[in-house]
Each structure stands twice: as C-alpha cells, then as structure tokens.
Design an enzyme around this catalytic site. Structure first.
Site, short mmCIF file in Angstrom:
data_model
loop_
_atom_site.label_atom_id
_atom_site.label_comp_id
_atom_site.label_asym_id
_atom_site.label_seq_id
_atom_site.Cartn_x
_atom_site.Cartn_y
_atom_site.Cartn_z
N LYS A 253 0.86 -1.18 0.00
CA LYS A 253 0.00 0.00 0.00
C LYS A 253 0.89 1.23 0.00
O LYS A 253 2.01 1.20 0.53
CB LYS A 253 -0.89 0.02 1.24
CG LYS A 253 -2.17 0.81 1.06
CD LYS A 253 -3.23 -0.02 0.35
CE LYS A 253 -4.57 0.69 0.37
NZ LYS A 253 -5.65 -0.16 -0.16
N GLY B 50 -19.90 7.18 -1.02
CA GLY B 50 -19.04 7.74 -2.05
C GLY B 50 -18.77 6.74 -3.15
O GLY B 50 -19.69 6.16 -3.73
#
Length: 364
Positions: free
Chosen positions: A88, A190
């Site tokens: 990540k 979202g």
C-alpha cells in the site's frame, strides 16, 4: 530512543502488526510529494494495493496507516486467491489542494524504481484519472481508464463483492441469502457506497445512509425518493432501530470500544479497510452476537479487478471471481464455528496458511 523509534519503528520491526519486507519513504521537493510505500509480503507474488491521498495529522500517522493497510492487503489478496502479496502507498496531503500532475508523475517514478515489487492502484483520494497520470512514469499501475488500456473504476466490483458478503451473512444467520425487506445502514456513500445502494435497492432492501459530504447523500436521495432514508451521522446510524446490517464504507476504525456496545445491527459487512480499531474488537462483536464479515474478504472485488487488468482485463471474468466472495465468506463462517473463534480470526488463519505454503514452496 525517539518517539518515532518507540512508535513506527517498533511497529515495523517488533510488533504483530509489523513484519513488513520493505518500507520506502518518498520525497520530491519540487512537486511537494511526501509519500510512503509499504510492502508487507511477496510470498504469493508482487505486492498489489492502492494509493491513498490523505491529509494525515503527522508523518508518523501516515507511516502507521501505510503499514496497517499493506498488511491488510496481504490477507485480502491471499483470501481472494490472487497471486499477489500485499502493499500500500499513502501520499501525505489534501488531494483537493495538493494533488498536481507533477506530484503524481514524481510518485510514479518512485513506484517504478521498485521494479515491479509493488503494483499500485486507486484508493481513498485517488481516481482513475490519477492512475492514468502515474502510468506515464510507471508501467506497474492499474486502475487506469479504458482509453489508457485499463479497466476503469474498481469500485463497481468492490460494491458487488460486499453485496455478496452481505448475502452470505444473511444465509448464515437467517438461513436465506435474500436481503429483501432487510434494513441496511451504509456509512459512506461515495465511490463504493453509492453502488452498494443500487444492489440493495434492486434486491428490495430498505437502506439508511449517512456521509460527511451532504452532496453525496442528496445524490442518493434524489435518485431513490422511496426505500432510502438518511440520518445525520454515523453515531445516529449505528443506533437506528431495527437495523439488520451495518456497512462501514468510509475510513477504518469504525468498530471500536465506543461503537460496538451501541450497535443495533446483527451483521457488520462493509467496504472500509481495517474496520477493527484494535485486536479484541472481533471478540467484542462475537460476545454481543454480532456476525462480522471480515472486511478484507468482502471488499476484495476491486483488487480482483485491478489484478486482472495486468493480464488483459475481462469484466465478466472478474465479476465471476468476485461472485465467489459469497462462497468464501460462508467458508470463513464455517471455519469460525468449527474452531470456536471469531470470523476475523478464522479468515486470518486461512490467509496465513496460504502465504506460509507459498513461502515454503519458494524456499523462503
């Protein structure tokens, strides 16, 4: 020792949350880039995980988040059956204010310098258009637009996978995978959450939503004048009477010492990463009789999509793989019951076994 030594470095080298293979601190003064790339485990293959662009309170917070997210990606990719390890990246800053083409290009050069050990994609604060820019400097970039040779928005399959996790949870708890008539609360509508609303409404579920962005809520309510309602915030959502399923779909840490005791839902199944704020929360959920569908299992649809992009993207093939999240989630619940442990611990055991076997096969 300094505070950093006692915090981030201790996490990296000494704690159960550490064990990472590599952490790269990236800085480009010309563009203002400050980023962290964390590679947790490559036993199954090159690390794969998104890039988060977020205004962290401190650099230490950014490093800690990258470490936690990378570790989570190792488990997610293992449970998704992908030949990828976990990694990540986080970019420190406000994406609305600090994101520029020059900064993204500089970031792309840092990812490229790793020679394929880390493959990047979208995450909170980054989008398909951003990955198109990063890809100009780095061929190990996924989540690009179709016009740039990519698969496009991965949130579509992320939502589909979470929906499959909800169906599996319903099957396990109530003996019926249908969500018709169930009341589902979604915190965050979202990128992923608004797709999840569509799946639930198509299924006939009642949906309650909240989001820190008022415009996101209004968009959903305008499209669904019936069957969808809104509450002011997450604190109100988790207390909604008659809630069957709670879906955290924003940032991590949604399940903690404050929220778990007041949850009205019987199931937690959402898209957010790292929902358990600290070890032990999974037991608190189990003690309250709340079924937890491990986040990194049910939200794997997106990573399934971006991994497929590396081999010539086929949406139908990816959707079929994401549909298997239903079976994987049921298998985790069965393993948890068999071993007498919470589902989160059962998922960890299965993922760790796959990583261990892959490492042994490679003589590592």
């Amino acid at each position: 020792m300094t505070d950093v030594d006692n915090g981030v470095l201790h996490t990296l080298f000494h704690s159960d949350q550490g064990g990472h293979e590599q952490v790269v601190l990236c800085q480009d003064r010309a563009s203002g880039l400050k980023a962290v790339i964390a590679i947790h485990n490559t036993a199954l293959g090159p690390a794969l995980g998104g890039t988060r662009f977020y205004p962290y309170a401190s650099e230490e917070d950014a490093v800690a988040d990258a470490l936690n997210l990378a570790r989570g990606m190792s488990y997610k990719n293992a449970m998704a059956g992908l030949d990828h390890g976990g990694g990540k990246a986080v970019i420190i800053g406000d994406p609305e204010r600090d994101k520029t083409e020059e900064l993204l290009l500089a970031y792309g050069r840092f990812v490229a310098s790793l020679g394929g050990r880390y493959v990047t994609a979208c995450d909170v604060g980054t989008y398909v258009a951003d990955m198109d820019v990063v890809a100009r400097e780095c061929r190990w970039t996924t989540g690009r637009s179709p016009s740039s040779g990519g698969a496009g928005d991965s949130s579509v399959l992320t939502a589909f996978g979470v929906f499959q996790g909800m169906r599996a949870s319903a099957q396990h708890l109530w003996g019926d995978a249908s969500l018709r008539g169930r009341k589902v609360g979604i915190a965050g509508v979202g990128k992923v959450g608004h797709h999840l609303v569509e799946h639930l409404r198509d299924e006939g579920a009642e949906v309650v939503i909240t989001d820190v962005r008022a415009e996101s809520v209004l968009r959903i309510l305008d499209k669904h004048p019936t069957g969808v309602s809104a509450v002011t915030d997450t604190e109100a959502l988790i207390r909604v009477e008659g809630l069957d399923i709670y879906a955290p779909c924003a940032l991590g840490g949604a399940l903690n010492d404050d929220t778990v005791p007041v949850l009205t839902a019987k199931v937690v199944c959402g898209a957010a990463n790292n929902q358990l704020e600290h070890p032990g929360v999974e037991k608190d959920l189990a003690d309250r009789g709340i079924l937890y569908a491990p986040d990194y299992v049910v939200n794997a649809g997106g990573v399934i999509q971006v991994a497929d992009e590396l081999h010539g993207f086929d949406f139908d093939r990816c959707r079929a793989k994401a549909a298997k999240i239903f079976d994987t989630t049921l298998a985790i619940f069965a393993r948890a019951k068999e071993d007498g442990i919470p589902p989160a611990a059962a998922a960890d055991r299965i993922a760790e076994q796959r990583m261990h076997e892959a490492a042994a096969a490679r003589g590592r």
